[in-house]
Scaffold this active site. Structure first.
Site, short mmCIF file in Angstrom:
data_model
loop_
_atom_site.label_atom_id
_atom_site.label_comp_id
_atom_site.label_asym_id
_atom_site.label_seq_id
_atom_site.Cartn_x
_atom_site.Cartn_y
_atom_site.Cartn_z
N ARG A 163 0.75 -1.15 0.06
CA ARG A 163 -0.03 0.09 0.11
C ARG A 163 0.82 1.21 -0.01
NH1 ARG A 163 -2.12 -4.00 -0.95
NH2 ARG A 163 -4.07 -4.90 -0.02
N SER A 235 -11.25 -1.14 2.76
CA SER A 235 -10.61 -1.40 4.03
C SER A 235 -10.04 -0.35 4.56
CB SER A 235 -9.20 -2.57 3.78
OG SER A 235 -9.78 -3.66 3.06
N GLU A 331 -5.56 3.17 6.35
CA GLU A 331 -5.32 2.81 4.91
C GLU A 331 -5.64 3.99 4.24
OE1 GLU A 331 -6.07 -0.33 1.17
OE2 GLU A 331 -5.60 -1.03 3.19
#
Length: 335
Positions: A163, A235, A331
């Site tokens: 990420r 998420s 995130e």
């Protein structure tokens, strides 16, 4: 062609459905639009708002939001079983996956049904079910805001990680991604080892591209809420990566804890499992809660402000830290 809006509601432009406003929003199609937009200088505050699927607005945005809308997908070259494809930044990511699957091109199928646009994929290095955007992205085309030039960055210089990418760090606020180039394959390369993928694929008749895509979509729909029905950004938390010694101690206490090998001998843990074991799956406070089927997802049940969502997220982080001694990071981008 540029389309410009002032004092515009962002409620329909972010998947959390948070009703904040932007002072100014501009939709662009090509680099010439961007040159015209920045011809008289760079505003003190600006950012790219793509599909709004990985962002939480906690207040009105008093600067300029720039949104890509060009959606062309084109085949650049084909050599042997290797196929190069170019997708403009405004392409819906799942439309790109479907485009590839229809043409028998392997590489994107495990990333089916991820919300967002192609231009945002390299920024977050989106990933799911054992695959990442970095597996197929070979070049990123971008507009340099500082001098108005077009640049192309090879994947080797994108600093892709879990990420992570250079676009979240040294290039943040300096470039606008206009297109990505991907390398796909006509040779079958199924990746079925993650979660329930193999079982779902076999239930559909085996590891064809179409079956894998349909299996991934079915798994995601069963676990994840539709943002059109229930506001969310997918998420909300990253899976934490810890030292092997830390993971080992936790496994002594929780032998059923999911864990996966990570670079440099470290171990990736499942944030959703940690949240669930902390007793928060399905937990709700007012208009905000942890989704009942997927603990990684925070949801807006209707009318929640961004401030309420982030306050709830902090409680989740603290509860997990108190129980496991593990810090889970967000995130989602917070503004």
């Amino acid at each position: 062609m540029i389309r410009e809006f002032h004092h515009i509601s962002l409620r329909d432009r972010n998947s959390f459905g948070v009703d904040q406003q932007a002072a100014r929003l501009v939709e662009f199609e090509n680099p010439d639009d961007l040159r015209a937009l920045f011809a008289h200088g760079v505003p003190p505050r600006w950012m790219v708002l793509s599909g709004g699927n990985n962002i939480l607005f906690t207040q009105d945005y008093d600067g300029l939001l720039v949104t890509p809308v060009a959606r062309q997908i084109s085949l650049l070259s084909e050599q042997g079983d290797t196929v190069r494809v170019r997708a403009e930044a405004g392409v819906e990511w799942d439309d790109l996956v479907e485009w590839a699957v229809e043409r028998g091109l392997w590489g994107l199928e495990n990333l089916s049904l991820i919300p967002g646009r192609a231009g945002a994929a390299p920024v977050q290095n989106i990933g799911a079910y054992g695959a990442e955007a970095a597996d197929t992205i070979r070049r990123v085309e971008m507009f340099c805001v500082e001098n108005g030039s077009m640049l192309t960055l090879d994947a080797a210089h994108c600093a892709f990680g879990y990420r992570e990418s250079v676009f979240k760090h040294t290039l943040r606020g300096r470039v606008i991604i206009t297109a990505i180039e991907l390398e796909l394959s006509r040779t079958p390369r199924p990746r079925l080892a993650y979660g329930d993928v193999e079982r779902e694929v076999e239930a559909r008749g085996g590891a064809s591209l179409r079956n894998i895509r349909e299996a991934i979509c079915a798994i995601r729909r069963a676990k994840l809420p539709d943002p059109a029905v229930l506001g969310n950004a997918g998420s909300f938390f990253k899976n934490p990566v810890v030292e092997a010694s830390v993971a080992g101690k936790l496994l002594e206490q929780y032998p059923d804890m999911p864990h996966y090998p990570a670079p440099e001998g470290r171990v990736k843990l499942a944030a959703g499992w940690l949240i669930d074991r902390a007793g928060l799956k399905g937990h709700r406070e007012g208009a905000v809660g942890v989704h009942e089927r997927q603990a990684l997802v925070l949801v807006n049940y209707g009318g929640a402000t961004g401030g309420e969502v982030i306050a709830f997220a902090r409680k989740v982080q603290q509860t997990v830290c108190d129980k496991f001694g593990i810090r889970i990071d967000t995130e989602v981008n917070l503004l």
